[in-house]
Design a protein around this motif. Structure first.
Motif, PDB file in Angstrom:
ATOM      1  N   SER A  45      47.221  14.579 -10.892  1.00  0.00           N
ATOM      2  CA  SER A  45      47.288  14.351  -9.444  1.00  0.00           C
ATOM      3  C   SER A  45      46.414  13.183  -8.979  1.00  0.00           C
ATOM      4  CB  SER A  45      46.883  15.615  -8.686  1.00  0.00           C
ATOM      5  OG  SER A  45      45.573  16.016  -9.036  1.00  0.00           O
ATOM      6  N   TYR A  46      45.448  12.791  -9.811  1.00  0.00           N
ATOM      7  CA  TYR A  46      44.571  11.681  -9.431  1.00  0.00           C
ATOM      8  C   TYR A  46      45.216  10.357  -9.838  1.00  0.00           C
ATOM      9  CZ  TYR A  46      41.115  15.413  -9.016  1.00  0.00           C
ATOM     10  OH  TYR A  46      40.462  16.571  -8.674  1.00  0.00           O
ATOM     11  N   GLU A  47      45.467   9.522  -8.842  1.00  0.00           N
ATOM     12  CA  GLU A  47      46.148   8.257  -9.109  1.00  0.00           C
ATOM     13  C   GLU A  47      45.187   7.107  -9.363  1.00  0.00           C
ATOM     14  OE1 GLU A  47      48.797   7.532  -5.887  1.00  0.00           O
ATOM     15  OE2 GLU A  47      50.097   9.251  -6.360  1.00  0.00           O
ATOM     16  N   LYS A  48      43.903   7.299  -8.999  1.00  0.00           N
ATOM     17  CA  LYS A  48      42.916   6.240  -9.189  1.00  0.00           C
ATOM     18  C   LYS A  48      41.631   6.825  -9.762  1.00  0.00           C
ATOM     19  CE  LYS A  48      44.632   3.562  -5.223  1.00  0.00           C
ATOM     20  NZ  LYS A  48      44.275   3.006  -3.878  1.00  0.00           N
ATOM     21  N   PHE A  49      40.868   5.972 -10.459  1.00  0.00           N
ATOM     22  CA  PHE A  49      39.594   6.383 -11.038  1.00  0.00           C
ATOM     23  C   PHE A  49      38.484   5.435 -10.591  1.00  0.00           C
ATOM     24  CE2 PHE A  49      42.460   7.635 -14.777  1.00  0.00           C
ATOM     25  CZ  PHE A  49      42.682   8.901 -14.262  1.00  0.00           C
ATOM     26  N   PHE A  50      37.284   5.989 -10.484  1.00  0.00           N
ATOM     27  CA  PHE A  50      36.081   5.197 -10.266  1.00  0.00           C
ATOM     28  C   PHE A  50      35.096   5.589 -11.354  1.00  0.00           C
ATOM     29  CE2 PHE A  50      31.895   4.308  -8.589  1.00  0.00           C
ATOM     30  CZ  PHE A  50      32.044   3.071  -7.972  1.00  0.00           C
ATOM     31  N   VAL A  51      34.522   4.617 -12.038  1.00  0.00           N
ATOM     32  CA  VAL A  51      33.669   4.894 -13.200  1.00  0.00           C
ATOM     33  C   VAL A  51      32.206   4.647 -12.867  1.00  0.00           C
ATOM     34  CG1 VAL A  51      33.125   4.242 -15.582  1.00  0.00           C
ATOM     35  CG2 VAL A  51      35.515   4.304 -14.815  1.00  0.00           C
ATOM     36  N   HIS A  52      31.354   5.585 -13.245  1.00  0.00           N
ATOM     37  CA  HIS A  52      29.903   5.427 -13.142  1.00  0.00           C
ATOM     38  C   HIS A  52      29.313   5.842 -14.479  1.00  0.00           C
ATOM     39  CE1 HIS A  52      26.197   5.762 -10.267  1.00  0.00           C
ATOM     40  NE2 HIS A  52      25.819   5.398 -11.489  1.00  0.00           N
ATOM     41  N   CYS A  53      28.738   4.878 -15.196  1.00  0.00           N
ATOM     42  CA  CYS A  53      28.233   5.182 -16.535  1.00  0.00           C
ATOM     43  C   CYS A  53      26.794   4.703 -16.717  1.00  0.00           C
ATOM     44  CB  CYS A  53      29.140   4.577 -17.615  1.00  0.00           C
ATOM     45  SG  CYS A  53      29.521   2.832 -17.409  1.00  0.00           S
ATOM     46  N   PHE A  54      26.081   5.386 -17.583  1.00  0.00           N
ATOM     47  CA  PHE A  54      24.666   5.144 -17.803  1.00  0.00           C
ATOM     48  C   PHE A  54      24.382   4.923 -19.292  1.00  0.00           C
ATOM     49  CE2 PHE A  54      25.362   8.040 -14.343  1.00  0.00           C
ATOM     50  CZ  PHE A  54      24.464   7.711 -13.342  1.00  0.00           C
ATOM     51  N   SER A  55      23.570   3.922 -19.608  1.00  0.00           N
ATOM     52  CA  SER A  55      23.017   3.769 -20.942  1.00  0.00           C
ATOM     53  C   SER A  55      24.096   3.868 -22.021  1.00  0.00           C
ATOM     54  CB  SER A  55      21.923   4.831 -21.148  1.00  0.00           C
ATOM     55  OG  SER A  55      21.260   4.693 -22.370  1.00  0.00           O
ATOM     56  N   ILE A  56      23.916   4.783 -22.967  1.00  0.00           N
ATOM     57  CA  ILE A  56      24.882   4.950 -24.050  1.00  0.00           C
ATOM     58  C   ILE A  56      26.205   5.499 -23.528  1.00  0.00           C
ATOM     59  CG2 ILE A  56      25.316   6.332 -26.140  1.00  0.00           C
ATOM     60  CD1 ILE A  56      22.412   5.809 -26.935  1.00  0.00           C
ATOM     61  N   GLY A  57      26.199   6.070 -22.329  1.00  0.00           N
ATOM     62  CA  GLY A  57      27.455   6.471 -21.701  1.00  0.00           C
ATOM     63  C   GLY A  57      28.361   5.276 -21.455  1.00  0.00           C
ATOM     64  N   ALA A  58      27.764   4.098 -21.192  1.00  0.00           N
ATOM     65  CA  ALA A  58      28.556   2.875 -21.023  1.00  0.00           C
ATOM     66  C   ALA A  58      29.186   2.458 -22.345  1.00  0.00           C
ATOM     67  CB  ALA A  58      27.681   1.743 -20.483  1.00  0.00           C
ATOM     68  N   TYR A  59      28.461   2.707 -23.438  1.00  0.00           N
ATOM     69  CA  TYR A  59      29.023   2.460 -24.785  1.00  0.00           C
ATOM     70  C   TYR A  59      30.224   3.384 -25.019  1.00  0.00           C
ATOM     71  CZ  TYR A  59      29.279   3.893 -29.712  1.00  0.00           C
ATOM     72  OH  TYR A  59      29.717   4.290 -30.957  1.00  0.00           O
ATOM     73  N   ASN A  60      30.083   4.662 -24.654  1.00  0.00           N
ATOM     74  CA  ASN A  60      31.198   5.595 -24.831  1.00  0.00           C
ATOM     75  C   ASN A  60      32.400   5.178 -23.986  1.00  0.00           C
ATOM     76  OD1 ASN A  60      30.080   7.414 -26.720  1.00  0.00           O
ATOM     77  ND2 ASN A  60      28.939   8.463 -25.117  1.00  0.00           N
ATOM     78  N   TYR A  61      32.139   4.737 -22.764  1.00  0.00           N
ATOM     79  CA  TYR A  61      33.214   4.267 -21.885  1.00  0.00           C
ATOM     80  C   TYR A  61      33.937   3.072 -22.508  1.00  0.00           C
ATOM     81  CZ  TYR A  61      35.264   1.879 -17.783  1.00  0.00           C
ATOM     82  OH  TYR A  61      36.104   1.229 -16.902  1.00  0.00           O
ATOM     83  N   THR A  62      33.176   2.153 -23.081  1.00  0.00           N
ATOM     84  CA  THR A  62      33.784   0.982 -23.722  1.00  0.00           C
ATOM     85  C   THR A  62      34.626   1.383 -24.924  1.00  0.00           C
ATOM     86  OG1 THR A  62      31.948  -0.438 -23.011  1.00  0.00           O
ATOM     87  CG2 THR A  62      33.310  -1.243 -24.822  1.00  0.00           C
ATOM     88  N   ILE A  63      34.106   2.295 -25.745  1.00  0.00           N
ATOM     89  CA  ILE A  63      34.859   2.765 -26.915  1.00  0.00           C
ATOM     90  C   ILE A  63      36.152   3.455 -26.470  1.00  0.00           C
ATOM     91  CG2 ILE A  63      34.857   4.367 -28.862  1.00  0.00           C
ATOM     92  CD1 ILE A  63      33.181   1.943 -29.426  1.00  0.00           C
ATOM     93  N   VAL A  64      36.065   4.214 -25.378  1.00  0.00           N
ATOM     94  CA  VAL A  64      37.258   4.873 -24.830  1.00  0.00           C
ATOM     95  C   VAL A  64      38.321   3.834 -24.497  1.00  0.00           C
ATOM     96  CG1 VAL A  64      38.105   6.029 -22.753  1.00  0.00           C
ATOM     97  CG2 VAL A  64      36.152   6.976 -23.982  1.00  0.00           C
ATOM     98  N   ARG A  65      37.914   2.745 -23.864  1.00  0.00           N
ATOM     99  CA  ARG A  65      38.862   1.687 -23.519  1.00  0.00           C
ATOM    100  C   ARG A  65      39.389   0.967 -24.768  1.00  0.00           C
ATOM    101  NH1 ARG A  65      36.814  -2.682 -20.549  1.00  0.00           N
ATOM    102  NH2 ARG A  65      39.013  -3.251 -20.458  1.00  0.00           N
ATOM    103  N   MET A  66      38.573   0.851 -25.789  1.00  0.00           N
ATOM    104  CA  MET A  66      38.992   0.176 -27.027  1.00  0.00           C
ATOM    105  C   MET A  66      40.075   0.941 -27.761  1.00  0.00           C
ATOM    106  SD  MET A  66      35.307  -1.225 -28.462  1.00  0.00           S
ATOM    107  CE  MET A  66      35.968  -1.710 -30.067  1.00  0.00           C
ATOM    108  N   ASN A  67      40.233   2.226 -27.448  1.00  0.00           N
ATOM    109  CA  ASN A  67      41.273   3.025 -28.096  1.00  0.00           C
ATOM    110  C   ASN A  67      42.659   2.431 -27.891  1.00  0.00           C
ATOM    111  OD1 ASN A  67      40.222   5.162 -29.579  1.00  0.00           O
ATOM    112  ND2 ASN A  67      39.940   6.460 -27.787  1.00  0.00           N
ATOM    113  N   ALA A  68      42.817   1.613 -26.855  1.00  0.00           N
ATOM    114  CA  ALA A  68      44.128   1.020 -26.558  1.00  0.00           C
ATOM    115  C   ALA A  68      44.637   0.181 -27.720  1.00  0.00           C
ATOM    116  CB  ALA A  68      44.041   0.162 -25.297  1.00  0.00           C
TER     117      ALA A  68
END
Length: 321
Positions: A152-175
């Protein structure tokens, strides 16, 4: 037994050493309750979402979360903190905390978004996701499945911290793998708080400092981590370098705010400023930043509450969120 098998078996052992060091660390509380409540009141006033602020009360008392929130465990590492009066037409906040973040600390950031009627999806990484990047890729698949379960959520807003930003980047690299993955095209804005950037020495020193105040133990942890990374470079160091390059070259063209400080050993200030200059050249006024000469890694809200909240509010207002 192959070297790679040995390295994989080292991950839980190294993780155990770091966790034990973390438990022995004496940490000061994160509760400056009256000041925090006053700052929230100053920035946001009263709201429509069942979360009330009272200057005379502590932070935990001031927010009656149980009556206004629904907590949904989506998977091992993903949890939806949903307002009962929420509006799914607003972006879903994807919050990637720092390593070993306490739930009460995460709640303080989630409260910011709940004040604006936004639901929060907490993606909590573990030590193993940093120590063995292939585990972080699995976290990406786990997140993708969770997002498909709440369409149901059509948009996302990301807030990441420290190694959480690394995890976010790895998540995007999955593409790159060609399988269903994180829908980057739905992201409308990003906040990066205390990202890990610089050399391997910066990362390992910061990792050691984050788990213990004991200088001798810090040196032991840092040397052990550096030896481990060198031994497993094809699965660790190479992917760390690749993730930094990916974040630089494949940066999402959406409004982005960066919080950092000059004294952060995990966020090399020269590397940070070069990175920001590069992105500002590409995206101009969509790149925002707020820095301080001295602050705490992933603790800028604690150290500079008014500055942090003011910049955060201005950024979200600009996005009309």
């Amino acid at each position: 037994m192959s070297i790679m098998t040995t390295c994989i078996r080292l991950v839980p052992k190294l993780q155990s050493v770091l966790q034990n060091a973390w438990r022995s660390k004496t940490m000061r509380g994160f509760e400056r309750s009256n000041i925090m409540a006053a700052n929230f009141q100053k920035c946001f006033g009263n709201n429509r979402h069942g979360i009330t602020v009272d200057k005379s009360m502590g932070t935990n008392e001031a927010y009656s979360m149980q009556s206004s929130l629904e907590y949904v465990k989506m998977s091992e590492h993903v949890e939806l903190w949903k307002l009962k009066s929420g509006n799914s037409s607003l972006p879903l906040v994807l919050l990637f905390p720092w390593l070993k973040a306490r739930r009460s600390a995460i709640q303080k950031y989630a409260n910011l978004y709940h004040q604006r009627g936004m639901d929060v999806l907490v993606v909590k990484g573990r030590m193993k996701h940093f120590l063995w990047p292939p585990y972080a890729f699995k976290l990406g698949h786990e997140l993708d499945k969770c997002l498909r379960d709440i369409p149901s959520y059509e948009k996302f807003f990301v807030h990441c911290f420290s190694i959480g930003a690394y995890n976010y980047t790895i998540v995007r690299m999955n593409a790159k793998s060609g399988v269903p993955c994180f829908p980057s095209e739905k992201v409308v804005g990003q906040i990066f708080d205390s990202i890990v950037i610089g050399t391997t020495a910066n990362m390992t020193e910061g990792l050691a400092i984050s788990v213990t105040a004991n200088k001798l133990l810090q040196r032991t942890i840092q040397s052990t981590a550096e030896a481990y990374i060198q031994l497993t470079s094809r699965k660790t160091q190479d992917l760390y370098d690749e993730s930094i390059q990916f974040c630089k070259e494949k940066f999402l063209p959406v409004p982005s705010l960066f919080f950092y400080s000059d004294n952060d050993v995990m966020c090399n200030v020269d590397s940070m400023r070069q990175f920001l200059a590069f992105q500002k050249e590409r995206y101009g006024d969509d790149i925002w930043e707020k820095s301080w000469p001295i602050s705490i890694h992933a603790g800028h809200l604690r150290s500079h509450e008014e500055d942090y909240l003011s910049m955060w509010k201005k950024f979200l207002d600009k996005l009309t969120l």
